[in-house]
Design a protein around this motif. Structure first.
Motif, mmCIF file in Angstrom:
data_model
loop_
_atom_site.group_PDB
_atom_site.id
_atom_site.type_symbol
_atom_site.label_atom_id
_atom_site.label_comp_id
_atom_site.label_asym_id
_atom_site.label_seq_id
_atom_site.Cartn_x
_atom_site.Cartn_y
_atom_site.Cartn_z
ATOM 1 N N CYS A 98 94.352 51.082 -31.556
ATOM 2 C CA CYS A 98 94.686 50.039 -30.575
ATOM 3 C C CYS A 98 95.402 48.884 -31.290
ATOM 4 C CB CYS A 98 93.419 49.534 -29.890
ATOM 5 S SG CYS A 98 93.734 48.140 -28.786
ATOM 6 N N CYS A 103 91.024 43.907 -31.841
ATOM 7 C CA CYS A 103 90.447 45.213 -31.473
ATOM 8 C C CYS A 103 90.704 46.179 -32.623
ATOM 9 C CB CYS A 103 91.018 45.731 -30.166
ATOM 10 S SG CYS A 103 90.356 47.354 -29.699
ATOM 11 N N CYS A 212 93.400 50.978 -23.826
ATOM 12 C CA CYS A 212 92.374 51.127 -24.850
ATOM 13 C C CYS A 212 91.000 51.219 -24.190
ATOM 14 C CB CYS A 212 92.419 49.940 -25.807
ATOM 15 S SG CYS A 212 91.070 49.947 -27.000
ATOM 16 N N CYS A 215 88.709 48.012 -25.603
ATOM 17 C CA CYS A 215 88.885 46.630 -25.151
ATOM 18 C C CYS A 215 89.493 46.551 -23.755
ATOM 19 C CB CYS A 215 89.732 45.833 -26.154
ATOM 20 S SG CYS A 215 91.456 46.358 -26.197
#
Ligand SMILES: [Zn+2]
Length: 284
Positions: A98, A103, A212, A215
């Motif tokens: 990501c 993240c 993602c 997140c």
């Protein structure tokens, strides 16, 4: 056999457009080709694989390697994607990182190849005409697989020189000059030609929209179709020959018969064999 329509299409010497195609699935023979070939040029390998699997384009059948080489870049990418779908299915699993700050998690995502955005174009012919802002007329064609193949070594060394060489190949006439020297072309004129090429060319997106799972944020992941395709197919040669040996040993099929199968089919027979061998062992 599966089929479809090219995003652009191929114009023969008489100016006729050939656009719909038939495709045969990949077999062990193409996998063997890919394991043996130590091709420095992926585009050359793509031409070889496609000329074995594309059975028809419009009224052209069989399709010689020269025609495959002469296909537009997007048409070749489209054929690769359809070949992959026909042989291994539509789903792709990708391991990505990501890109969002804070993240950076390693995530595994699944894509559907049917979702790869394709922009087809109704092309007027092989040649396109435009007028530069300095008033000169330019006649050009769009880049093909053969251009990529021939320019790959140069592109590795000097990207700028490769772009000039590509323009030289693609521009047929400039301001009435049939053999123009493009090394002296102003950067503005050059940008105008390159922009127009991008506008009129069909395209296959080489990115994927992803989200993602860690997140929840969306991002765009690069998806290099050619590299993906060749990487996935480059089965390790030892395994291919082990599979052939295993199937030949148990079923007494010839190498030719086994090589004509797809990877999935080989695997299914191997699974059946493993099950029945297990059942035998349990019984004994
Ligand atoms: Zn994330």
């Amino acid at each position: 056999m599966s089929g479809g329509t090219l995003p652009g299409g191929w114009f023969d010497a008489g100016g006729q457009l050939h656009r719909d195609f038939d495709l045969a699935v990949l077999t062990g023979r193409e996998e063997e080709l890919l394991t043996q070939a130590r091709h420095p040029r992926p585009a050359a390998l793509v031409t070889e694989v496609l000329s074995r699997c594309v059975r028809r384009i419009g009224e052209v059948s069989p399709v010689p390697p020269e025609v495959i080489g002469d296909l537009l870049v997007a048409d070749r990418l489209h054929l690769l994607l359809q070949l992959r779908r026909a042989t291994f299915g539509d789903r792709v699993r990708a391991a990505l990182v990501c890109p969002w700050p804070g993240c950076g998690e390693r995530v595994s995502l699944e894509f559907s190849l049917a979702d790869v955005p394709v922009e087809p174009r109704e092309l007027p012919g092989r040649w396109h005409t435009m007028v530069l802002s300095d008033g000169r007329e330019v006649v050009f064609r769009l880049p093909t697989g053969a251009d990529q193949e021939d320019l790959a070594p140069l592109a590795g060394e000097n990207e700028g020189a490769a772009l000039t060489a590509l323009l030289t190949r693609c521009v047929g006439r400039l301001g009435g000059d049939d053999d123009p020297d493009l090394a002296g072309l102003s950067s503005r004129a050059r940008a105008e030609i390159e922009d127009r090429m991008r506008q009129v060319a069909p395209s296959v997106a080489q990115t994927m929209d992803a989200r993602c799972p860690e997140c929840g944020r969306a991002f765009t992941a690069p998806f290099d179709v050619q590299r993906f395709f060749l990487g996935e197919l480059r089965t390790d040669g030892t395994r291919l020959y082990q599979e052939i040996h295993y199937l030949a040993y148990h079923y007494h099929w010839s190498e030719t018969e086994i090589m004509a199968m797809t990877r999935d089919k080989r695997q299914r027979y191997i699974d059946v064999l493993a099950d029945s061998i297990e059942a035998l062992n349990d019984a004994g």
